[in-house]
Scaffold this active site. Sequence first.
Site: not given
Ligand code: NVA
Ligand code: CP
Length: 310
Positions: A108, A135, A138, A227, A268, A296
């Site tokens: 990540r 992502h 997700q 989101d 998400c 998830r």
């Molecule tokens: N768009 C958000 C998704 C978090 C799961 C981010 O990248 O912070």
């Molecule tokens: N939805 C998601 O990816 O959550 P986290 O950022 O907590 O991993």
Amino acid sequence: MSVNLRGRNFLSLMDFTRDEINYLLDLASDLKSKKRAGIRGNTLAGKNIALLFEKASTRTRCAFTVACNDEGAFPEFLSKNDIHLGAKEDVKDTARVLGRMFDGIEFRGFKQETVETLAKYSGVPVWNGLTDTDHPTQVLADFLTLRENFGKLQGLKLVYFGDGRNNMSNALMIGCAKMGIEYIICCPAELKPEKKLMDLCISIGGNIKIINDPVQAVIGADAIYTDVWVSMGEENLKEERYKLLAPWQVNKNLFNLTGKSSTIFLHCLPAVKGAEVTEEVFEAGYSKVFDEAENRMHTIKAVMVATLGA
Ligand code: NVA
Ligand code: CP
């Protein structure tokens, strides 16, 4: 048709066929039933899994960790402060070192290029746990949740509100195009998806539209998705985003306008209640966000079992 994903990376749903995605969802559903029945698999016994995190995470990190434990693997969490990734050592060298020690790598972080480089040089399956532009794990959880609620994916209509150019919207657009779900992006002109990606999704059969007006966009929606307005790494844009996106907040009025009593709410998570979604919608019976969060784990487990399992 028989599907075999052994040895494959999981970098984007763009790399997978509809049959392969359905296979992962069927496997996740099966693993979920087994877990509920108290049956643990042992398909990852003895495997060592590296969990690389440049960005924060609750769900993704916990899902990978629990899934590893359930299937007999050993997860090792490595934040960007713990290893040299991309700082003192370039990513391709880190990839080759990790590939000599670990059986699978989750990443990540910021650049999609980093997860691609890890996959290219490590020689072991690499799984994308979120980048600035995608992502995919997700979306598997989102689709499992849709299947649990509607019994199908093809022909559904998903309406996404908010930042139409972020990782979540991109990943949903790709996934919907693959699975025959109509995808409506309801966003301001400043935050519409990149044209190149949208054109690509349409060229593979996607039924995708940008509709700026929330009242028009929600008609016929089976699921309304949103989101955060400010993704990780964009914190300096908070003030401008909140001003820009205020008219695209998901609230109860929108659910009254879909023309369907079966419309569900998805997010998400993490959610900023009072910003992209009202507390009322978040807590409503039609909000499936915690099923989605649980899913998830089952879907991430399916990805690891399918690509690495015995
Ligand atoms: N768009 C958000 C998704 C978090 C799961 C981010 O990248 O912070
Ligand atoms: N939805 C998601 O990816 O959550 P986290 O950022 O907590 O991993």
